[in-house]
Write a protein that holds these residues in place. Structure first.
Motif, PDB file in Angstrom:
ATOM      1  N   SER A 160      -0.750  -0.200  -2.130  1.00 18.80           N
ATOM      2  CA  SER A 160      -1.602   0.909  -2.547  1.00 18.80           C
ATOM      3  C   SER A 160      -2.327   0.495  -3.819  1.00 18.80           C
TER       4      SER A 160
ATOM      5  N   THR B 113       4.817   4.107  -5.893  1.00 22.07           N
ATOM      6  CA  THR B 113       5.809   3.674  -4.903  1.00 22.07           C
ATOM      7  C   THR B 113       6.578   2.438  -5.331  1.00 22.07           C
TER       8      THR B 113
ATOM      9  N   THR C 122      -1.538   8.256  -6.828  1.00 15.68           N
ATOM     10  CA  THR C 122      -2.304   7.385  -5.940  1.00 15.68           C
ATOM     11  C   THR C 122      -2.053   7.805  -4.494  1.00 15.68           C
TER      12      THR C 122
ATOM     13  N   GLY D 286      -0.464   5.884  -2.491  1.00 19.97           N
ATOM     14  CA  GLY D 286       0.741   5.172  -2.078  1.00 19.97           C
ATOM     15  C   GLY D 286       1.891   6.061  -1.646  1.00 19.97           C
TER      16      GLY D 286
ATOM     17  N   SER E 220       3.371   6.102   2.190  1.00 24.21           N
ATOM     18  CA  SER E 220       4.694   5.517   2.373  1.00 24.21           C
ATOM     19  C   SER E 220       5.693   6.537   2.898  1.00 24.21           C
TER      20      SER E 220
ATOM     21  N   ALA F  72       6.286  -0.023   0.178  1.00 24.14           N
ATOM     22  CA  ALA F  72       4.994   0.052  -0.515  1.00 24.14           C
ATOM     23  C   ALA F  72       5.136  -0.271  -1.989  1.00 24.14           C
TER      24      ALA F  72
ATOM     25  N   ASP G 269       2.465   0.064  -5.699  1.00 22.65           N
ATOM     26  CA  ASP G 269       1.195   0.448  -6.304  1.00 22.65           C
ATOM     27  C   ASP G 269       0.773  -0.644  -7.276  1.00 22.65           C
TER      28      ASP G 269
END
Length: 550
Positions: A420, A458, A492, A494, A498, A505, A507
């Motif tokens: 992400s 994440t 985000t 992410g 996820s 994941a 970030d």
């Protein structure tokens, strides 16, 4: 993509004309917008980086229609193309349309969500939703059902001010003004006294069809004027965005569409979606006449066809071009860097990866550009929608020799990984106290892993170790950022992607200064360093993941 000898000659010419040591040319309004191609970028290294790039090798790669592979020594090649991308694509609709055009020219296959899909190993595909989100993916030649996906996910929407459904407002004190509404955190103090153009998409009736067209009125049309400090307390703020930040677009004159009834009694009549002068479809009655005229002119509509404009989604944007700056050209100054920076770099990495490594890959490499991240990603084109998981499942289902099952999709997600990628905060030398020691990213250094103890990111130890191993394979450096305990972290795409799919994941994004300003700063090497790191992930994940398989 270079298609013929004449095109190649034009491309060589554009390469020889580009020199980062010269100042940015004066911007003319309305500016001309020549066609640009990222493979035409040639850069002179800044003073402190004098190692020459082998131009003959670059030209050879162009002639072979191959994407120049990013390295730590040629990262500045990507600065000018990224600036062009920012300048030429003021809205999310323009960004997606330009990328679709490039992918099509490179031989990728466009998919339609309404149609059946036939996905094949070694295939290259892209699909868009709403004209504002895009997913592109490449299937490895050695792909087998149940193998994973290496996914780069980011967003391409940016803070802006969108025209209201009825953008015509009563004129005041002889000024023509425009009704707009802030998108996310826009219309903050950085929007005052800026040269604002208007761009977006317009729906036009052509025969028995409704078609979507892009428009870009790329000269200073609108402006939100400040009140001079001489007025004392009235000029100090805070300011009301509904009444004190209304853009001016002209002076009342022959093009004014205000009428006495509307000005004196704006709430006396019901507000009809087409105005009182015509049927519901007569959208233009609710918009400033001068703006309708300008939009129609750019679309090439005759005066008799102006009524074929049935709706639009337009927004304001800063028309000042993105440019390379700093004493040694070490910065990029531009609007909408958040987050066209990471998304652009991710797509360049995917295009380069598919040209070099598809034959040896057994995974699906994916890049997702999502809309609406700045307002929570809740809409159907946002990351919280079914766009990504549905695209993966349809592709995997088509590739399967048997009827797809929940087991197949479960194995696919378990074997996958999401990077992400959203911009993060570069250290600001004037506010060092706002940063956590040893967690202050620098420009022109590399991708930044973003951590957060409260799950806004994440990132964990396993996902970090995987990305670190991928980065080592290509010589990319990783930095780390975490917000101070007494500050609030952003978010985000992410966590939502996820948690929705169960995919591992992390970030990690590129750093910038002045986040959420109408005009921000990143490093001139950062787009290229992003391409390098993202290429390392796309090409390296399949091999690195085996090290983490129990």
């Amino acid at each position: 993509m270079v298609r013929n000898a004449a095109s190649m000659q034009n491309l060589r010419g554009s390469m020889s004309d580009l020199n980062f040591s010269s100042p940015h040319p004066q911007h003319q309004y309305p500016p001309s917008k020549p066609q640009r191609n990222i493979w035409g970028a040639k850069a002179v290294h800044p003073a402190e980086r004098t190692a020459a790039i082998n131009e003959e090798e670059l030209k050879k790669s162009l002639e072979d229609k191959r994407f120049p592979r990013a390295t730590s020594s040629n990262a500045e090649l990507y600065a000018k193309p990224f600036c062009d991308f920012l300048t030429d694509n003021p809205t999310v609709f323009h960004a997606v349309a330009s990328q679709k055009k490039m992918l099509k020219e490179m031989g990728w296959t466009e998919l339609d969500e309404r149609d059946a899909w036939d996905i094949q190993p070694s295939g290259r595909y892209y699909v868009e939703r709403n004209g504002s989100s895009l997913i592109a993916f490449v299937v490895g030649e050695k792909y087998e059902p149940g193998n994973g996906c290496a996914i780069l996910a980011g967003h391409v929407d940016a803070l802006t001010a969108k025209l209201k459904p009825i953008s015509e407002v009563p004129n005041k004190a002889g000024y023509q003004q425009l009704g707009v509404a802030p998108y996310a955190g826009a219309m903050n103090s950085t929007w005052w006294d800026r040269d604002l153009g208007i761009a977006g998409r317009v729906l036009v009736k052509e025969g028995d069809k409704i078609v979507s067209k892009l428009v870009d009125l790329n000269w200073p049309i609108a402006r939100i004027p400040t009140l001079a400090p001489h007025f004392g307390e009235a000029a100090m703020g805070p300011f009301n965005k509904e009444t004190q930040m209304v853009p001016i677009i002209g002076l009342e004159g022959v093009d004014s569409s205000a009428n006495a009834t509307q000005s004196s009694e704006p709430f006396a009549q019901p507000t009809l979606l087409g105005g009182e002068k015509g049927p519901v479809s007569n959208f233009i009655n609710t918009q400033p006449k001068a703006l309708v005229k300008a939009v129609a002119k750019q679309l090439g509509l005759s005066s008799s066809a102006v009524g074929n404009i049935i709706n639009w989604e337009l927004e304001l944007y800063d028309v000042q071009p993105a440019t390379v700056g700093g004493l040694n050209k070490e910065f990029i100054y531009g609007g909408r860097i958040d987050d066209k920076l990471c998304s652009w770099a991710a797509m360049q990495a995917l295009m380069g990866s598919q040209l070099y490594d598809t034959r040896f890959s057994g995974v699906i490499k994916v890049v997702g550009w999502f809309d609406d991240e700045e307002i929570g990603s809740q809409l159907r084109q946002g990351a919280k929608s079914n766009f990504l998981p549905q695209t993966i499942e349809r592709a995997v289902g088509s590739l399967s020799k048997h009827s797809p099952s929940s087991d197949l999709f479960g194995r696919t997600y378990a074997n996958s990984y999401i990077l992400s990628s959203d911009v993060t905060h570069a250290v600001n030398p004037n506010f060092l106290g706002a940063y956590l020691a040893n967690h202050a990213p620098h420009l022109n250094t590399g991708l930044v892993v973003a951590a957060d103890s409260n799950g806004h990111m994440t990132t964990d130890s396993i996902s970090t170790a995987i990305l670190q191993r991928c980065s080592e394979r290509v010589g990319a450096k990783l930095q780390v950022f975490q917000i101070r305990n007494d500050s609030r972290s952003g978010g985000t795409v992410g966590p939502m992607l996820s948690s929705m799919t169960g995919i591992r994941a992390i970030d990690a994004g590129l750093p910038q200064l002045s986040m959420h300003s109408i005009r921000a700063t990143t490093g001139s090497l950062d787009p290229g360093l992003g391409v390098l790191a993202f290429t390392g992930f796309l090409n390296g994940f399949e091999h690195v993941d085996k090290e983490f398989r129990a």
